[in-house]
Design a protein around this motif. Structure first.
Motif, PDB file in Angstrom:
ATOM      1  N   LYS A  80       0.833  -1.212   0.000  1.00  0.00           N
ATOM      2  CA  LYS A  80       0.000   0.000   0.000  1.00  0.00           C
ATOM      3  C   LYS A  80       0.868   1.263   0.000  1.00  0.00           C
ATOM      4  CE  LYS A  80      -3.686   2.591   0.613  1.00  0.00           C
ATOM      5  NZ  LYS A  80      -4.517   2.950  -0.559  1.00  0.00           N
ATOM      6  N   ILE A  81       1.960   1.240   0.784  1.00  0.00           N
ATOM      7  CA  ILE A  81       2.873   2.393   0.827  1.00  0.00           C
ATOM      8  C   ILE A  81       3.483   2.642  -0.550  1.00  0.00           C
ATOM      9  CG2 ILE A  81       5.061   3.237   1.768  1.00  0.00           C
ATOM     10  CD1 ILE A  81       4.370   1.749   4.372  1.00  0.00           C
ATOM     11  N   CYS A  82       3.934   1.563  -1.208  1.00  0.00           N
ATOM     12  CA  CYS A  82       4.538   1.709  -2.538  1.00  0.00           C
ATOM     13  C   CYS A  82       3.521   2.208  -3.562  1.00  0.00           C
ATOM     14  CB  CYS A  82       5.128   0.372  -2.994  1.00  0.00           C
ATOM     15  SG  CYS A  82       6.577  -0.113  -2.050  1.00  0.00           S
ATOM     16  N   TYR A  83       2.298   1.749  -3.444  1.00  0.00           N
ATOM     17  CA  TYR A  83       1.245   2.199  -4.370  1.00  0.00           C
ATOM     18  C   TYR A  83       0.961   3.693  -4.175  1.00  0.00           C
ATOM     19  CZ  TYR A  83      -3.291   2.398  -6.722  1.00  0.00           C
ATOM     20  OH  TYR A  83      -4.337   2.731  -7.545  1.00  0.00           O
ATOM     21  N   LEU A  86       3.280   6.820  -5.534  1.00  0.00           N
ATOM     22  CA  LEU A  86       3.129   7.419  -6.856  1.00  0.00           C
ATOM     23  C   LEU A  86       2.355   8.734  -6.797  1.00  0.00           C
ATOM     24  CD1 LEU A  86       2.215   4.146  -8.813  1.00  0.00           C
ATOM     25  CD2 LEU A  86       4.431   5.301  -8.744  1.00  0.00           C
ATOM     26  N   ASP A  87       1.652   8.943  -5.672  1.00  0.00           N
ATOM     27  CA  ASP A  87       0.897  10.179  -5.461  1.00  0.00           C
ATOM     28  C   ASP A  87       1.535  10.946  -4.298  1.00  0.00           C
ATOM     29  OD1 ASP A  87      -0.900  12.175  -4.838  1.00  0.00           O
ATOM     30  OD2 ASP A  87      -2.672  10.939  -5.189  1.00  0.00           O
ATOM     31  N   PHE A  91       1.359   9.949  -0.323  1.00  0.00           N
ATOM     32  CA  PHE A  91       2.610   9.470   0.281  1.00  0.00           C
ATOM     33  C   PHE A  91       3.024  10.321   1.482  1.00  0.00           C
ATOM     34  CE2 PHE A  91       7.322   9.070   0.350  1.00  0.00           C
ATOM     35  CZ  PHE A  91       7.385   7.712   0.617  1.00  0.00           C
ATOM     36  N   SER A  92       2.648  11.597   1.469  1.00  0.00           N
ATOM     37  CA  SER A  92       3.005  12.482   2.586  1.00  0.00           C
ATOM     38  C   SER A  92       2.383  12.012   3.903  1.00  0.00           C
ATOM     39  CB  SER A  92       2.567  13.915   2.279  1.00  0.00           C
ATOM     40  OG  SER A  92       1.151  13.978   2.131  1.00  0.00           O
TER      41      SER A  92
END
Length: 341
Positions: A80-83, A86-87, A91-92
């Motif tokens: 989920k973190i890796c997905y 991309l945004d 991600f922040s």
């Protein structure tokens, strides 16, 4: 100086995140496999729990089940973190949690290595628990009318036929115990009286083995009674004859079976640990390459460690010493207040 610095542009960061997302879901499936293997091993042990001296042997399968569940949870979160990486906005939200998450990944990898080591070493305690457990199980073979032991005969017979073994160490173990119940003995018969009177324990002992010790592949009809009496059988010498009963002891057969299973599971856990290390390093690159990124399309640097291994280790030791000194000062302050009061 940072360790293993790699430069990333937007395209490389996207490819890394996509690759890691895929690898994390492979890791989730690996966690499911570890969980399944632990469950399977636990079921296999429960099948023969009556022949084991204690329940300590269930620690490793329970640990495998727990590790498998943890792997599913941790890797699903990593995916989920890796997905979301991309945004930038999504991600922040993860940034404050990434460092503790990576630390937990390191601890989990250590747990995986420890679990694999326990899998490889399980043969040792299993030898002791089976040695005593099988010895007692053979004594209870005849107790088909005793509550709690009435299925022992069936369990032992099925085990000896399945694993092609006989007795604990070998077939001679059956000579040292009474495995025929008293209800099936005619105490008025001379042979029975002689056998019972021939030993101080008053047991009906004979040089015979249960039918489940017989080797069906032998061309000769099974010689399960008077196994060591050469004159009782035509053209037979138990010293030189290839006996048509299983010679291998069941303890050795079970240890070989369970040991092979645990070696396979241990190798699988080490493979999962290797996969976890790869995705953990990749996630660290994702984290560091986007930690101070002002423009999402600009070039950035990522690294595994902010400093060298030696410097990082020194910093960790200094922090631990500072924490221990702080705790000591707090305890001294509390003691001083208590003394004054």
């Amino acid at each position: 100086m940072a360790l293993m610095v790699v430069k990333f542009d937007l395209k490389k960061r996207v490819k890394l995140a996509q690759f890691l997302w895929l690898m994390y879901w492979f890791s989730v499936m690996a966690g499911v496999l570890v969980f399944s293997m632990g469950l399977f091993f636990k079921i296999e042990l429960r099948k023969r729990s009556e022949m084991m001296d204690n329940n300590e042997s269930h620690f490793v399968p329970n640990l495998l089940i727990a590790v498998g569940l943890l792997a599913c949870g941790i890797n699903a979160m990593g995916g989920k973190i890796c997905y979301d990486s991309l945004d930038p906005i999504k991600f922040s939200r993860w940034k404050p949690m990434l460092k503790p998450f990576l630390v937990s990944c390191v601890a989990f990898n250590c747990l995986l290595v420890l679990t694999a080591l326990l899998c490889f070493l399980m043969r040792i305690p299993l030898q002791f628990t089976l040695a005593e457990g099988l010895k007692n199980a053979l004594k209870f073979y005849k107790d088909t009318d005793t509550p709690g032991r009435c299925y022992m005969k069936r369990t032992l017979d099925q085990m000896q036929m399945e694993f092609r073994c006989c007795g604990n160490n070998n077939f001679r173990d059956w000579f040292e115990i009474q495995w025929v119940s008293n209800r099936y003995l005619d105490f008025s018969a001379k042979e029975v009286k002689d056998r019972i009177g021939s030993n101080v324990d008053g047991k009906y002992l004979m040089d015979a083995v249960p039918f489940s010790c017989c080797n069906p592949s032998s061309p000769r009809p099974c010689i399960q009674y008077q196994v060591t009496n050469n004159t009782a059988h035509y053209s037979y010498d138990h010293h030189t004859e290839d006996l048509n009963i299983w010679k291998r002891g069941c303890r050795d057969a079970l240890i070989s079976y369970y040991g092979g299973m645990m070696n396979t599971i241990g190798a699988l856990v080490l493979l999962v640990a290797s996969l976890e290390v790869i995705v953990m390093i990749g996630l660290q690159y994702v984290n560091t390459s986007q930690s101070n990124l002002a423009d999402p399309e600009s070039e950035s640097e990522g690294w595994i460690l902010e400093k060298t291994v030696k410097e990082t280790f020194t910093d960790i030791m200094d922090k631990m010493k500072a924490m221990s000194k702080g705790n000591a000062v707090e305890e001294g302050g509390v003691d001083g207040v208590a003394t004054v009061s």
